[in-house]
Design an enzyme around this catalytic site. Structure first.
Site, PDB file in Angstrom:
ATOM      1  N   ALA A 164       0.878  -1.177   0.000  1.00  0.00           N
ATOM      2  CA  ALA A 164       0.000   0.000   0.000  1.00  0.00           C
ATOM      3  C   ALA A 164       0.917   1.229   0.000  1.00  0.00           C
ATOM      4  CB  ALA A 164      -0.928  -0.037   1.208  1.00  0.00           C
ATOM      5  N   MET A 179       2.616   3.085   2.150  1.00  0.00           N
ATOM      6  CA  MET A 179       3.897   3.109   2.876  1.00  0.00           C
ATOM      7  C   MET A 179       4.879   2.094   2.292  1.00  0.00           C
ATOM      8  SD  MET A 179       3.990   5.402   5.281  1.00  0.00           S
ATOM      9  CE  MET A 179       5.224   4.901   6.463  1.00  0.00           C
ATOM     10  N   ARG A 186      -0.364  -9.235  -0.824  1.00  0.00           N
ATOM     11  CA  ARG A 186      -1.402 -10.282  -0.791  1.00  0.00           C
ATOM     12  C   ARG A 186      -2.132 -10.337  -2.136  1.00  0.00           C
ATOM     13  NH1 ARG A 186      -6.239  -9.634   3.470  1.00  0.00           N
ATOM     14  NH2 ARG A 186      -6.380  -7.662   2.330  1.00  0.00           N
ATOM     15  N   ALA A 209      -1.470  -2.857  10.769  1.00  0.00           N
ATOM     16  CA  ALA A 209      -1.041  -3.365  12.080  1.00  0.00           C
ATOM     17  C   ALA A 209      -2.145  -4.204  12.715  1.00  0.00           C
ATOM     18  CB  ALA A 209      -0.688  -2.180  12.980  1.00  0.00           C
ATOM     19  N   SER A 228       8.581   6.709  10.901  1.00  0.00           N
ATOM     20  CA  SER A 228       7.779   7.937  10.901  1.00  0.00           C
ATOM     21  C   SER A 228       8.124   8.808   9.707  1.00  0.00           C
ATOM     22  CB  SER A 228       8.008   8.748  12.172  1.00  0.00           C
ATOM     23  OG  SER A 228       7.258   9.950  12.086  1.00  0.00           O
ATOM     24  N   LYS A 234       8.547   4.744  19.027  1.00  0.00           N
ATOM     25  CA  LYS A 234       7.708   5.292  17.944  1.00  0.00           C
ATOM     26  C   LYS A 234       6.346   5.689  18.504  1.00  0.00           C
ATOM     27  CE  LYS A 234       6.026   6.208  13.807  1.00  0.00           C
ATOM     28  NZ  LYS A 234       4.626   6.003  13.705  1.00  0.00           N
ATOM     29  N   HIS A 265       6.826   8.862  20.342  1.00  0.00           N
ATOM     30  CA  HIS A 265       6.985   9.892  19.302  1.00  0.00           C
ATOM     31  C   HIS A 265       5.608  10.353  18.825  1.00  0.00           C
ATOM     32  CE1 HIS A 265       6.677  10.757  15.000  1.00  0.00           C
ATOM     33  NE2 HIS A 265       7.868  11.324  15.054  1.00  0.00           N
ATOM     34  N   ASN A 266       4.728   9.396  18.535  1.00  0.00           N
ATOM     35  CA  ASN A 266       3.392   9.774  18.059  1.00  0.00           C
ATOM     36  C   ASN A 266       2.604  10.496  19.150  1.00  0.00           C
ATOM     37  OD1 ASN A 266       4.177   8.282  15.849  1.00  0.00           O
ATOM     38  ND2 ASN A 266       2.171   7.374  15.541  1.00  0.00           N
ATOM     39  N   GLU A 318       3.743  13.907  19.118  1.00  0.00           N
ATOM     40  CA  GLU A 318       3.149  14.529  17.918  1.00  0.00           C
ATOM     41  C   GLU A 318       1.719  15.016  18.225  1.00  0.00           C
ATOM     42  OE1 GLU A 318       3.537  11.961  14.375  1.00  0.00           O
ATOM     43  OE2 GLU A 318       1.389  12.272  14.074  1.00  0.00           O
ATOM     44  N   ARG A 360      -5.436   9.092  53.212  1.00  0.00           N
ATOM     45  CA  ARG A 360      -5.308   7.657  52.929  1.00  0.00           C
ATOM     46  C   ARG A 360      -5.038   6.889  54.214  1.00  0.00           C
ATOM     47  NH1 ARG A 360      -1.100   6.141  50.262  1.00  0.00           N
ATOM     48  NH2 ARG A 360      -2.035   4.353  49.231  1.00  0.00           N
TER      49      ARG A 360
HETATM   50  P1  NBP Z   1      -2.527  -0.092   5.419  1.00  0.00           P
HETATM   51  O1  NBP Z   1      -2.344   0.021   6.862  1.00  0.00           O
HETATM   52  O2  NBP Z   1      -3.721   0.509   4.784  1.00  0.00           O
HETATM   53  O3  NBP Z   1      -2.497  -1.672   5.029  1.00  0.00           O
HETATM   54  C1  NBP Z   1      -2.725  -2.107   3.702  1.00  0.00           C
HETATM   55  C2  NBP Z   1      -1.800  -3.268   3.369  1.00  0.00           C
HETATM   56  O4  NBP Z   1      -2.000  -4.372   4.285  1.00  0.00           O
HETATM   57  C3  NBP Z   1      -2.096  -3.817   1.975  1.00  0.00           C
HETATM   58  O5  NBP Z   1      -0.866  -4.175   1.375  1.00  0.00           O
HETATM   59  C4  NBP Z   1      -2.943  -5.042   2.266  1.00  0.00           C
HETATM   60  O6  NBP Z   1      -2.919  -6.018   1.261  1.00  0.00           O
HETATM   61  C5  NBP Z   1      -2.248  -5.556   3.498  1.00  0.00           C
HETATM   62  N1  NBP Z   1      -3.021  -6.558   4.266  1.00  0.00           N
HETATM   63  C6  NBP Z   1      -4.148  -6.425   4.986  1.00  0.00           C
HETATM   64 BR1  NBP Z   1      -5.128  -4.888   5.131  1.00  0.00          BR
HETATM   65  N2  NBP Z   1      -4.547  -7.548   5.564  1.00  0.00           N
HETATM   66  C7  NBP Z   1      -3.645  -8.473   5.195  1.00  0.00           C
HETATM   67  C8  NBP Z   1      -3.504  -9.846   5.470  1.00  0.00           C
HETATM   68  N3  NBP Z   1      -4.349 -10.494   6.273  1.00  0.00           N
HETATM   69  N4  NBP Z   1      -2.475 -10.500   4.909  1.00  0.00           N
HETATM   70  C9  NBP Z   1      -1.605  -9.852   4.119  1.00  0.00           C
HETATM   71  N5  NBP Z   1      -1.673  -8.535   3.825  1.00  0.00           N
HETATM   72  C10 NBP Z   1      -2.677  -7.848   4.358  1.00  0.00           C
HETATM   73  O7  NBP Z   1      -1.225   0.432   4.636  1.00  0.00           O
HETATM   74  P2  NBP Z   1      -0.314   1.720   4.887  1.00  0.00           P
HETATM   75  O8  NBP Z   1      -1.103   2.936   5.152  1.00  0.00           O
HETATM   76  O9  NBP Z   1       0.651   1.704   3.742  1.00  0.00           O
HETATM   77  O10 NBP Z   1       0.484   1.396   6.239  1.00  0.00           O
HETATM   78  C11 NBP Z   1       1.284   0.227   6.376  1.00  0.00           C
HETATM   79  C12 NBP Z   1       1.789   0.159   7.814  1.00  0.00           C
HETATM   80  O11 NBP Z   1       2.598   1.302   8.076  1.00  0.00           O
HETATM   81  C13 NBP Z   1       0.672   0.181   8.853  1.00  0.00           C
HETATM   82  O12 NBP Z   1       1.014  -0.656   9.920  1.00  0.00           O
HETATM   83  C14 NBP Z   1       0.639   1.623   9.305  1.00  0.00           C
HETATM   84  O13 NBP Z   1       0.137   1.755  10.621  1.00  0.00           O
HETATM   85  C15 NBP Z   1       2.110   1.988   9.225  1.00  0.00           C
HETATM   86  N6  NBP Z   1       2.391   3.410   9.074  1.00  0.00           N
HETATM   87  C16 NBP Z   1       1.656   4.192   8.272  1.00  0.00           C
HETATM   88  C17 NBP Z   1       1.947   5.539   8.135  1.00  0.00           C
HETATM   89  C18 NBP Z   1       1.144   6.424   7.228  1.00  0.00           C
HETATM   90  O14 NBP Z   1       1.433   7.633   7.207  1.00  0.00           O
HETATM   91  N7  NBP Z   1       0.186   5.882   6.474  1.00  0.00           N
HETATM   92  C19 NBP Z   1       3.041   6.074   8.817  1.00  0.00           C
HETATM   93  C20 NBP Z   1       3.811   5.238   9.599  1.00  0.00           C
HETATM   94  C21 NBP Z   1       3.478   3.912   9.720  1.00  0.00           C
HETATM   95  P3  NBP Z   1      -4.013  -5.982   0.045  1.00  0.00           P
HETATM   96  O15 NBP Z   1      -3.503  -4.962  -0.915  1.00  0.00           O
HETATM   97  O16 NBP Z   1      -4.006  -7.349  -0.488  1.00  0.00           O
HETATM   98  O17 NBP Z   1      -5.326  -5.586   0.644  1.00  0.00           O
END
Ligand code: NBP
Length: 480
Positions: free
Chosen positions: A16, A18, A38, A81, A133, A187, A190-191, A194, A450
């Site tokens: 996705a 990230m 996936r 997550a 981050s 992390k 950190h959040n 934030e 107390r």
């Molecule tokens: P998402 O958190 O939206 O997750 C989407 C991804 O997870 C897709 O590749 C999806 O595959 C996969 N997935 C799911 Br949902 N269920 C699954 C499963 N059971 N088995 C295998 N793959 C599975 O993506 P993101 O926003 O890119 O964030 C990724 C991670 O980075 C998260 O943990 C997020 O908390 C963390 N993060 C995000 C940011 C931000 O700014 N967005 C910043 C820092 C950290 P699919 O395509 O097949 O559905």
């Protein structure tokens, strides 16, 4: 360029926003990156749009993916997550070999990381929980990376992560944090910081808007100016940009047409829950989490419209002076929020025996991440001068900064109260500061109460040991 046979130095599963950007970042730094998702559509979409940015290996199955990696294998998981992470770890562990490294770059709860690290260790695998981050832009151009896990795995992994991380003065915004869940713990804090930072900026904006009557464009100018001084930071910079944005549909400032109900994904709440367990007062972060919750209680807020305000004071007449007061109050409150966050890190480190180095965190948070700020150089210097600082507030630089700001801070909080403008984070940070510096807190009375109702005992200022007063008897004191 893509290939189906190359041996990749790193694999990324979860493509996705990230994951794809981090995969591209690795490729742009000359690494061959094995790609897996996936659903294969995301892999192909990434290759179609950016396959020419470096060397990628397209894979469809987990077996193919793992087979494309040089040993010891390094796989970065970037999926949602929670349960998805557990599912992917299990699939990988089934085909990986002892010595291989699984890195979870998602926003995992650190206690999950502790559990996962132990489970993988028992199977001979290295598990690295890495906080990342910087959002999608950081992932592509240089995030701050906080990897925990076994130190030995950092020897193989560190150079790759450091090369794709942000750099400040040539120093990578990535370092080995400590064992098991420590990377995700820092992390998380950190959040939390934030959240506090954003809430404080929000309160400053609210005061400029409602106490001084400034419109969004004028407030943008104020934040732009603040960004050239001590407050220089990514969050202050983007605040000015957001406030300048005009809505194309209405011609109004965009901020004025956005619903005033803030959402949250959970890391702020986790920080506060952890702080409660550790007994660390992170009042700035907690107020920020609660302020978002209150803003989101839309039904309750609608029902409360029109509640009495009481008599309100006149608005400040000297706009320039009050603006400067707000700037100083913001800076002092920010120092408190960071001091509290670093206290939580110290408490977590002691609780889990992680041996965390706060100066290292200040160093890697200077770039890439959402809280990056000039201010972090000062925190880095403070911990370099004295790694055992009892509180960041006591470092000479911050002590002086607060001394210079404290009168303004009091004026701003008093004015906000008198004008009926909520400033939970400004006010609680000031109360925290006053409590910390107080010679006598009312806690002595709490201890006596107390002891009265529960015989919980108390200590005396003039003798060692624990004491109890026979409250239901003759009220004499006995040693407990
Ligand atoms: P998402 O958190 O939206 O997750 C989407 C991804 O997870 C897709 O590749 C999806 O595959 C996969 N997935 C799911 Br949902 N269920 C699954 C499963 N059971 N088995 C295998 N793959 C599975 O993506 P993101 O926003 O890119 O964030 C990724 C991670 O980075 C998260 O943990 C997020 O908390 C963390 N993060 C995000 C940011 C931000 O700014 N967005 C910043 C820092 C950290 P699919 O395509 O097949 O559905």
């Amino acid at each position: 360029m893509t290939s189906s046979s190359a041996i990749a130095q790193i694999g990324v599963t979860g493509l996705a926003v990230m994951g794809s950007n981090i995969a591209r970042n690795f490729a742009r730094h000359g690494y061959t990156v094995a790609l897996h998702n996936r659903s294969v559509a995301k892999t192909d979409a990434l290759l179609d749009a950016h396959g020419d940015e470096g060397e990628f290996v397209r894979t469809e199955t987990i077996e193919e993916f793992v087979g494309a990696l040089e040993k010891p294998r390094r796989v970065l998981i970037m999926v949602k997550a929670g349960e998805a992470t557990d599912a992917v770890i299990e699939e990988l562990a089934a085909v990986m070999e002892p010595g291989d490294i699984i890195i979870d770059g998602g926003n995992a709860l650190y206690t999950d990381t502790i559990r996962r690290e132990a489970a993988m260790k028992a199977r001979g695998l290295n598990f690295v929980g890495a906080g990342i981050s910087g959002g999608e832009e950081g992932a592509l151009n240089g995030p701050a990376i906080m990897p925990g896990g076994p130190k030995e795995s950092y020897e193989s992994l560190g150079p790759l992560l450091e090369s794709i991380s942000a750099k400040v003065d040539g120093v990578p915004c990535c370092t080995h944090i400590g064992p098991d869940g420590s990377g995700h713990f820092v992390k998380m804090v950190h959040n939390g910081i934030e959240y506090a930072d954003m809430q404080l900026i929000g309160e400053a904006y609210h005061l400029l808007r409602d106490a001084l009557g400034f419109d969004a464009a004028r407030i943008a100018e104020v934040f732009t100016e603040w960004n050239s001084g001590d407050l220089e930071s990514y969050l202050v910079e983007i605040t000015a940009q957001v406030l300048q944005q005009v809505d194309t549909k209405t011609g109004k400032p965009l901020v004025d047409v956005i619903v005033d109900a803030a959402e949250q994904k959970g890391t702020g709440r986790w920080t506060v829950k952890s702080a409660l367990d550790l007994g660390v007062p992170v009042t700035g972060i907690a107020e920020a989490v609660f302020a978002r919750a209150l803003s989101g209680s839309r039904g309750q807020r609608k029902a409360a419209q029109g509640l009495a305000s009481g008599t309100l004071a006149e608005k400040p007449t000297d706009a320039a002076r009050f603006t400067e007061d707000i700037r100083r109050a913001l800076y002092a409150s920010k120092i408190v929020a960071y001091a509290q966050g670093f206290d939580q890190i110290a408490a977590g480190s002691a609780e889990y025996d992680w041996n965390l180095r706060p100066g290292d965190l200040a160093t890697i948070w200077r770039g890439g991440c959402i809280i990056r700020a000039r201010f972090l150089n000062r925190i880095k210097d403070a911990y370099e001068e004295n790694p055992e600082l009892p509180s960041l507030i006591l470092a000479p630089y911050f002590r002086e900064a607060i001394e210079q700001a404290v009168d303004s801070w009091r004026r701003v909080v008093s004015a906000a109260v008198q004008l009926g403008i909520p400033v939970p984070a400004f006010a609680s940070s000031l109360s925290y500061y006053d409590a910390l510096r107080a010679e006598r807190l009312p806690a002595a009375l709490t201890q006596a109460q107390r002891d009265f109702f529960g015989a919980h005992t108390y200590e005396r200022v003039d003798a060692d040991g624990k004491f109890h007063t026979l409250w239901s008897g003759d009220r004499s004191e006995i040693a407990a």
